[in-house]
Design a protein around this motif. Structure first.
Motif, short mmCIF file in Angstrom:
data_model
loop_
_atom_site.label_atom_id
_atom_site.label_comp_id
_atom_site.label_asym_id
_atom_site.label_seq_id
_atom_site.Cartn_x
_atom_site.Cartn_y
_atom_site.Cartn_z
N THR A 91 6.10 -2.64 2.53
CA THR A 91 4.92 -1.80 2.31
C THR A 91 4.30 -2.08 0.95
OG1 THR A 91 5.80 -0.04 3.72
CG2 THR A 91 4.11 0.59 2.14
N VAL A 92 5.14 -2.21 -0.07
CA VAL A 92 4.65 -2.51 -1.41
C VAL A 92 3.92 -3.85 -1.42
CG1 VAL A 92 5.40 -3.13 -3.74
CG2 VAL A 92 6.30 -1.08 -2.65
N GLU A 93 4.49 -4.85 -0.77
CA GLU A 93 3.85 -6.16 -0.74
C GLU A 93 2.51 -6.11 -0.02
OE1 GLU A 93 7.91 -8.90 -0.89
OE2 GLU A 93 7.05 -8.30 1.03
N ARG A 94 2.47 -5.35 1.07
CA ARG A 94 1.21 -5.25 1.82
C ARG A 94 0.15 -4.53 1.00
NH1 ARG A 94 -0.65 -1.20 4.77
NH2 ARG A 94 1.36 -0.14 4.79
N LEU A 95 0.51 -3.40 0.38
CA LEU A 95 -0.46 -2.66 -0.41
C LEU A 95 -0.88 -3.40 -1.67
CD1 LEU A 95 0.89 1.00 -0.13
CD2 LEU A 95 -1.10 0.02 0.99
N SER A 96 0.04 -4.18 -2.26
CA SER A 96 -0.31 -4.91 -3.47
C SER A 96 -1.38 -5.95 -3.20
CB SER A 96 0.94 -5.58 -4.06
OG SER A 96 1.38 -6.65 -3.25
N GLY A 146 -0.27 6.38 -4.77
CA GLY A 146 0.19 5.96 -6.08
C GLY A 146 0.36 4.45 -6.19
N LEU A 147 0.86 3.85 -5.13
CA LEU A 147 0.99 2.39 -5.12
C LEU A 147 -0.36 1.73 -5.26
CD1 LEU A 147 3.62 1.96 -2.27
CD2 LEU A 147 3.95 1.29 -4.65
N ARG A 148 -1.35 2.22 -4.51
CA ARG A 148 -2.69 1.63 -4.57
C ARG A 148 -3.29 1.76 -5.97
NH1 ARG A 148 -5.23 0.15 0.01
NH2 ARG A 148 -4.27 0.74 2.00
N VAL A 149 -3.15 2.95 -6.57
CA VAL A 149 -3.71 3.16 -7.90
C VAL A 149 -3.03 2.26 -8.92
CG1 VAL A 149 -3.97 4.85 -9.76
CG2 VAL A 149 -4.43 5.53 -7.40
N ALA A 150 -1.68 2.18 -8.86
CA ALA A 150 -0.95 1.35 -9.82
C ALA A 150 -1.34 -0.11 -9.70
CB ALA A 150 0.55 1.54 -9.61
N PHE A 151 -1.41 -0.62 -8.48
CA PHE A 151 -1.77 -2.03 -8.28
C PHE A 151 -3.21 -2.29 -8.69
CE2 PHE A 151 1.51 -1.99 -4.67
CZ PHE A 151 2.52 -2.27 -5.55
N PHE A 152 -4.12 -1.41 -8.27
CA PHE A 152 -5.53 -1.60 -8.59
C PHE A 152 -5.76 -1.64 -10.09
CE2 PHE A 152 -9.74 0.06 -9.56
CZ PHE A 152 -10.56 -0.74 -8.78
N SER A 153 -5.23 -0.64 -10.79
CA SER A 153 -5.41 -0.58 -12.24
C SER A 153 -4.80 -1.79 -12.94
CB SER A 153 -4.79 0.71 -12.78
OG SER A 153 -4.77 0.71 -14.18
N SER A 154 -3.57 -2.16 -12.53
CA SER A 154 -2.88 -3.26 -13.19
C SER A 154 -3.57 -4.59 -12.94
CB SER A 154 -1.42 -3.32 -12.70
OG SER A 154 -0.74 -2.13 -13.01
N LYS A 155 -4.04 -4.80 -11.72
CA LYS A 155 -4.70 -6.07 -11.42
C LYS A 155 -6.04 -6.18 -12.14
CE LYS A 155 -2.68 -7.21 -6.95
NZ LYS A 155 -2.95 -7.57 -5.55
N VAL A 156 -6.81 -5.08 -12.17
CA VAL A 156 -8.09 -5.12 -12.88
C VAL A 156 -7.87 -5.41 -14.36
CG1 VAL A 156 -10.05 -3.71 -13.63
CG2 VAL A 156 -9.32 -3.65 -11.25
N HIS A 157 -6.85 -4.77 -14.94
CA HIS A 157 -6.58 -4.98 -16.36
C HIS A 157 -6.06 -6.39 -16.64
CE1 HIS A 157 -5.37 -4.09 -20.48
NE2 HIS A 157 -4.18 -4.62 -20.19
N LEU A 158 -5.08 -6.83 -15.85
CA LEU A 158 -4.41 -8.11 -16.14
C LEU A 158 -5.23 -9.32 -15.72
CD1 LEU A 158 -0.79 -7.14 -15.01
CD2 LEU A 158 -1.54 -7.54 -17.36
#
Length: 539
Positions: A372-377, A481-493
């Motif tokens: 699930t984490v891999e799919r949402l990431s 929470g997974l979506r928010v964490a991935f979205f924020s981290s990817k946009v920043h990084l």
């Protein structure tokens, strides 16, 4: 050509998916023969010896050794002494290739290994009498490996120690058990090593795998205890000196067979690329089939950046306490996601065989969470409303919910810390997450206090990014929470940090294509604004 999306690969290119217990290792122990007092009772009260002396142990050992030799001679069973450093699995594979019966003992292996056994020390009493004090000590003793072919389980082995308290190990395989059940009901299949490649009735196959329980394991053990030479006699066992099984190690796997091998390479290419900068797995491994040296000629088409090619064995690893989650490309045909529970107390308080069903559920949940984490990431977009809700402080009843402002360094560090795979097996606590947030902020634990972490956890919980595990000070991430964490981290990084560096004029004369492209874009926008009379100087 771009690597396909993880979601579409799993959805459209998996021909068979099977959840099953894989390897199962069990400890066998006699509950009433574990302490020195219990040993003395066994020797004196059960066997009828007036003095519990260590001299009584040697005849019991010798009797068992003779019975094994007689058993092997009667059944013409090979007895093989394992050499130091020798791979037992290789010897077993060679012997099994010669074995033609549907059930029986394939061979008996003998190995000298460390065990906890009883040793005695002679002591003299105050009146001059002599007695013996027994204690458990680590010793090297012979163990017998009975390699079996079982009608219900297929390949298996039972290892028995030759010294009291006679430790036992049992090795079984859930996939092999399921294969035997399919053969008995006449369902055709083709197998992988510890797995399935095809099956004519996948629904029935999954039902069979789900039906494996403690009773099937106990039935196997009881049947072979009655058939094999055993260090405790039938009279001993009737008196209650019987081995009880507990779970030592359990592997729970999900095998997803791709319709084409290339889809597996696409999957790992996408997963590894998506996780390298976020650093979520504890370890990523790429095993190449050949050794490259300076003299190795390059391929005809040159070297390419894509590394997940034919012959490359990719794997991702996540550690949790004594347990381990591994994901790898099995025989270049299937995605294997596998949770290995090396200590059941990582997830529960007992190790009894009756907890097998609960541990299987835990393993399956962890495997599902990894996928699930891999799919949402790979698909973590957020709606404008969701972003706005996170940016705005609000009230929920009497509680004030602080904002999680996009771009705030503390929020960025907090969300990046949530992206770690290590949270997947059982969630996280304040003390688990706090060091990672502090490190991402460039601070130590004295300046990012436990109270600050508690405040941040409250913010995450009230916004619905995490939820508390019932009855524990532990949290798990929600899908949101997974979506928010991935979205924020990817946009920043991947957008803000590279772009901000590209906008700064460097001190060197090296080419900087991204900076130059952004400058040209800025100039083009200025020209459009001037033409539309949006600048004061254009009026």
């Amino acid at each position: 050509m771009a690597t396909p999306n993880i979601e579409t690969i799993i959805r459209d290119h998996v021909a068979l998916s099977v959840d099953c217990i894989d390897r199962l290792y069990l400890n066998g122990y006699v509950p009433i023969l574990q302490t020195s007092g219990q040993l003395c009772w066994f020797l004196r009260d059960h066997l009828g010896n007036p003095i519990p002396s260590p001299a009584l142990l040697s005849p019991m050992h010798d009797r068992f050794v003779r019975e094994v030799a007689t058993f092997a001679d009667a059944g013409k069973i090979p007895v093989i002494q394992f050499e130091r450093g020798q791979r037992k699995d290789d010897v077993a594979a060679e012997q099994r290739a010669r074995f033609t019966s549907t059930e029986g003992v394939v061979f008996i292996g003998v190995a000298q290994e460390r065990a906890s056994a009883f040793k005695a020390q002679q002591q003299t009493g105050p009146q001059g009498g002599v007695h013996f004090a027994f204690s458990r000590q680590s010793v090297f003793v012979n163990h017998y490996y009975f390699y079996l072919q079982d009608r219900e389980w297929g390949p298996a082995f039972v290892k028995v120690g030759t010294y009291l308290p006679y430790p036992v190990r049992v090795c079984l395989n859930g996939h092999e058990w399921a294969k035997q059940q399919l053969r008995q009901v006449g369902i055709d299949f083709s197998g992988l090593d510890n797995g399935f490649l095809t099956c004519d009735d996948p629904t029935r196959l999954q039902a069979i795998c789900d039906g494996l329980g403690p009773a099937d394991v106990q039935r196997f053990f009881d049947r072979w205890v009655a058939h094999l030479p055993w260090p405790l006699t039938a009279a001993d066992r009737r008196a209650g000196y019987q081995h009880r099984l507990s779970i030592w190690q359990l592997e729970v796997s999900r095998t997803q067979v791709f319709d084409q091998p290339v889809q597996g390479r696409h999957f790992f290419e996408a997963v590894i690329r998506d996780n390298l900068d976020l650093g979520r797995p504890d370890r990523v491994s790429l095993l190449f089939p050949t050794r490259l040296t300076r003299r190795t000629p390059p391929p005809a088409s040159g070297y390419r950046t894509r590394v997940i090619t034919a012959g490359v064995a990719p794997s991702l690893h996540v550690e949790y306490k004594h347990s381990h989650v591994k994901q790898y490309f099995k025989e270049e045909r299937a995605l294997r996601t596998e949770t290995t529970i090396n200590d059941p107390t990582d997830f529960q308080t007992r190790k009894g065989l009756d907890t097998l069903g609960h541990l299987r559920d835990v393993g399956q949940q962890v495997n599902q969470q990894v996928l699930t984490v891999e799919r949402l990431s790979h698909d973590c977009s957020l709606t404008q409303d969701a972003l706005a809700q996170l940016q705005t402080p609000r009230r929920q009843g009497t509680q004030r919910i602080p904002a999680l402002r996009f771009g705030d360094p503390r929020v960025v560090a907090l969300l990046q810390a949530l992206c770690r795979f290590a949270h997947l097996p059982a969630g996280f606590r304040n003390r688990d997450l706090r060091p990672h947030v502090a490190a991402l902020l460039g601070r130590d634990l004295t300046t990012y206090s436990r109270g600050a972490m508690t405040y941040d956890l409250r913010r995450l919980r009230l916004h619905g990014l995490i939820q508390r595990v019932a009855g524990a000070h532990r949290y798990t991430l929600t899908s949101f929470g997974l979506r928010v964490a991935f979205f924020s981290s990817k946009v920043h990084l991947r957008i803000l940090r590279p772009a901000s560096a590209a906008l700064i004029d460097p001190a060197d004369d090296l080419p900087h294509p991204l900076r130059d492209a952004l400058r040209q874009l800025d100039q083009a926008i200025d020209q459009l604004c001037a033409a539309a009379q949006l600048h004061p100087e254009a009026a």
